[in-house]
Design an enzyme around this catalytic site. Structure first.
Site, mmCIF file in Angstrom:
data_model
loop_
_atom_site.group_PDB
_atom_site.id
_atom_site.type_symbol
_atom_site.label_atom_id
_atom_site.label_comp_id
_atom_site.label_asym_id
_atom_site.label_seq_id
_atom_site.Cartn_x
_atom_site.Cartn_y
_atom_site.Cartn_z
ATOM 1 C CG HIS A 191 -1.892 1.102 1.275
ATOM 2 N ND1 HIS A 191 -1.549 2.373 1.692
ATOM 3 C CD2 HIS A 191 -3.192 1.147 0.913
ATOM 4 C CE1 HIS A 191 -2.620 3.145 1.582
ATOM 5 N NE2 HIS A 191 -3.627 2.432 1.117
ATOM 6 C CG ASP A 312 -8.418 3.908 -0.422
ATOM 7 O OD1 ASP A 312 -8.039 3.543 0.711
ATOM 8 O OD2 ASP A 312 -7.678 4.548 -1.202
#
Ligand code: MN
Length: 349
Positions: A191, A312
């Site tokens: 990430h 997200d």
């Protein structure tokens, strides 16, 4: 059709068209890059922010409307998922995880956060799954924590928030972590975080996230490939968010210019072209990128079995993410794979 499904179909109706609206949904929606934080990590980040005199991406998010949402792994998170039509969230400690903390604190808080995450998953096994936090600061401890998290806690892999003090996982000292992930048959989700010092210039206030994060993490992924990580660990699975951090759109150019530079500078050869590894060892999610044009291009570049849904949360509106992703033209089989099947396969859910 239950009330939630009815709501979801109704919400998708104007964009998804009558064919979708007429049929009850036959797949679950699994969102694969959904963020959370623990009070202890937040407290450490706040100490760093106080010392720095302000909140920075480097030291983690410490204030603002997202904090209460990140802290909650209970009823209000579930209510938001219900309203959006998301069945399962795959939870990842929000960036930079524990990678901005000193070694000892990072190792201790990674373990504590994994325990808390496992507890949340046990409380809602049909709604949550999780990836373990590990501290690359101490590779040996990271391996032990990954093994414990997968074997004992039932977590589904690890999240690593890109660089650790400017270092990438292509450095040999980190390879035991990659070896452990391959041996455990679990993926590592890389990430983004604030760009490393080596990428000075990629962090531009205002588009640090929108551009710098992708430069940072895309560079990280390509460094792994060029270091020969996938010749050494051919079964290693890496997941990238944000539709692959721009790489799927660059594969042809990356490969043909790789060959050009190899010939020009007599560089050592990988067994395959960089794009081959990207298509074999990587999976991508649609976090923050549930947009028709790029998603269609990414699915074409990677194949329909390599692109997974993510919202997200809480940084993006998860209901809009569902609606926008549902509006992307796909065959019914490709849609079921995108929302559910690929996530079940990649994360063994
Ligand atoms: Mn994210």
């Amino acid at each position: 059709m239950n009330r939630r499904e009815l709501f979801t179909v109704a919400a998708a109706l104007p964009l998804a068209g009558a064919a979708t609206a007429a049929e009850p949904r036959t797949y679950k929606r699994i969102a694969c890059e959904e963020a959370w934080i623990t009070p202890a990590i937040l407290a450490e980040s706040r100490k760093l922010a106080k010392a720095a005199g302000r909140m920075t991406f480097e030291n983690g998010m410490t204030e603002g409307p997202y904090i209460p949402l990140l802290l909650d792994l209970g009823e209000s998170r579930l209510a938001g998922m219900d309203a959006a039509g998301i069945d399962i969230q795959l939870l990842l400690l929000t960036s930079p995880g524990i990678q901005h903390l000193d070694d000892q604190t990072a190792v201790a808080l990674a373990a504590a956060s994994n325990d808390a995450l496992a507890q949340a998953v046990r409380a809602h096994p049909q709604r949550f799954a999780g990836l373990a936090a590990v501290a690359p600061q101490d590779p040996k401890a990271a391996v032990r924590e990954l093994e414990r998290s997968v074997r004992t806690l039932g977590l589904k892999g690890a999240v690593i928030n890109s660089h650790t003090r400017g270092a990438y996982l292509d450095e040999a000292r980190f390879w035991p972590i990659l070896e452990a992930a391959e041996a455990l048959d679990v993926p590592i989700y890389i990430h983004p975080r604030d760009p490393a010092p080596a990428l000075d210039g990629a962090e531009i206030p205002g588009i640090t996230v929108g551009w710098g994060f992708s430069v940072e993490t895309g560079t990280h992924a390509l460094r792994l490939i060029l270091a020969g990580v996938f010749d050494r660990f051919p079964r290693l699975r890496i997941v990238l968010g944000h539709l692959g951090e721009t790489i799927p759109f660059m594969l042809e150019r990356i490969d043909n210019r790789y060959r050009f530079e190899q010939r020009l500078f007599s560089l050592p050869k990988l067994k395959q072209a960089p794009g081959d590894y990207f298509r074999q060892n990587f999976f991508i999610t649609s976090s923050g990128m549930n947009v028709e044009g790029p998603m269609t291009a990414a699915i074409k570049a990677m194949g329909p079995d390599r692109v997974l849904f993510a919202a997200d949360y809480p940084f993006e509106d998860q209901a809009a993410a569902v609606r926008d992703a549902e509006a992307v033209p796909m065959t019914p089989a490709a849609r079921a794979a995108f929302f559910e099947g690929n996530a079940r396969r990649v994360f063994r859910l």
